[in-house]
Design a protein around this motif. Structure first.
Motif, PDB file in Angstrom:
ATOM      1  N   ASP A 251      -6.145   6.297   6.171  1.00  0.00           N
ATOM      2  CA  ASP A 251      -5.979   4.955   6.712  1.00  0.00           C
ATOM      3  C   ASP A 251      -6.526   4.857   8.128  1.00  0.00           C
ATOM      4  O   ASP A 251      -6.828   5.852   8.767  1.00  0.00           O
ATOM      5  CB  ASP A 251      -4.512   4.517   6.655  1.00  0.00           C
ATOM      6  CG  ASP A 251      -3.624   5.329   7.573  1.00  0.00           C
ATOM      7  OD1 ASP A 251      -3.985   6.463   7.926  1.00  0.00           O
ATOM      8  OD2 ASP A 251      -2.561   4.823   7.945  1.00  0.00           O
TER       9      ASP A 251
ATOM     10  N   ASP B 136      -5.677   3.356  11.835  1.00  0.00           N
ATOM     11  CA  ASP B 136      -4.603   2.866  12.691  1.00  0.00           C
ATOM     12  C   ASP B 136      -5.210   2.288  13.958  1.00  0.00           C
ATOM     13  O   ASP B 136      -5.914   2.994  14.690  1.00  0.00           O
ATOM     14  CB  ASP B 136      -3.640   4.007  13.060  1.00  0.00           C
ATOM     15  CG  ASP B 136      -2.991   4.625  11.835  1.00  0.00           C
ATOM     16  OD1 ASP B 136      -2.407   3.873  11.040  1.00  0.00           O
ATOM     17  OD2 ASP B 136      -3.070   5.857  11.669  1.00  0.00           O
TER      18      ASP B 136
ATOM     19  N   ARG C 151      -6.990   1.159   3.788  1.00  0.00           N
ATOM     20  CA  ARG C 151      -5.733   0.705   4.378  1.00  0.00           C
ATOM     21  C   ARG C 151      -5.873   0.717   5.896  1.00  0.00           C
ATOM     22  O   ARG C 151      -6.281   1.714   6.481  1.00  0.00           O
ATOM     23  CB  ARG C 151      -4.589   1.607   3.942  1.00  0.00           C
ATOM     24  CG  ARG C 151      -3.282   1.149   4.523  1.00  0.00           C
ATOM     25  CD  ARG C 151      -2.123   1.924   3.972  1.00  0.00           C
ATOM     26  NE  ARG C 151      -0.979   1.615   4.809  1.00  0.00           N
ATOM     27  CZ  ARG C 151      -0.027   2.462   5.077  1.00  0.00           C
ATOM     28  NH1 ARG C 151      -0.061   3.669   4.571  1.00  0.00           N
ATOM     29  NH2 ARG C 151       0.960   2.108   5.852  1.00  0.00           N
TER      30      ARG C 151
ATOM     31  N   ASP D  96      -3.744  -0.158   9.376  1.00  0.00           N
ATOM     32  CA  ASP D  96      -2.501  -0.508  10.052  1.00  0.00           C
ATOM     33  C   ASP D  96      -2.869  -1.057  11.423  1.00  0.00           C
ATOM     34  O   ASP D  96      -3.569  -0.396  12.192  1.00  0.00           O
ATOM     35  CB  ASP D  96      -1.591   0.710  10.209  1.00  0.00           C
ATOM     36  CG  ASP D  96      -1.101   1.231   8.868  1.00  0.00           C
ATOM     37  OD1 ASP D  96      -0.868   0.405   7.959  1.00  0.00           O
ATOM     38  OD2 ASP D  96      -0.938   2.446   8.727  1.00  0.00           O
TER      39      ASP D  96
END
Length: 98
Positions: A40, A42, A72, A74
């Protein structure tokens, strides 16, 4: 496993479009370390007071989704001048400015 230059530029452009030229972006987490296999992305995005809304966060997600191949992502929105949350402190300490 850092981001590709095209991904970085797409993220920068999207943040400028949604939050303006004063917003800053830090990549943190596993993508900062080449030896980790993070999947992911971030991001800590520091914005002006009043800009950290769910609607603006979604607008940012929509604008970067294609560039990061729907990985993904975040996103932590932080308003300048607000008290630091623990995760924000980690992102500021360990993250890299994009």
């Amino acid at each position: 496993m850092r981001l590709h230059a095209s991904e970085v530029e797409a993220i920068r452009a999207a943040v400028r479009e949604v939050f303006g030229p004063t917003a800053t972006i830090r990549l943190f987490g596993s993508r900062v370390h080449d030896d980790l296999k993070g999947g992911d992305i971030d991001l800590l995005v520091e914005v002006e007071p009043g800009q950290a809304t769910i609607a603006d966060e979604q607008r940012l997600r929509d604008r970067i989704a294609l560039a990061v191949q729907d990985l993904r992502t975040d996103i932590v929105l932080r308003e300048r001048g607000a008290a630091f949350m623990p995760l924000e402190r980690i992102a500021l300490r360990d993250g890299i400015l994009l």
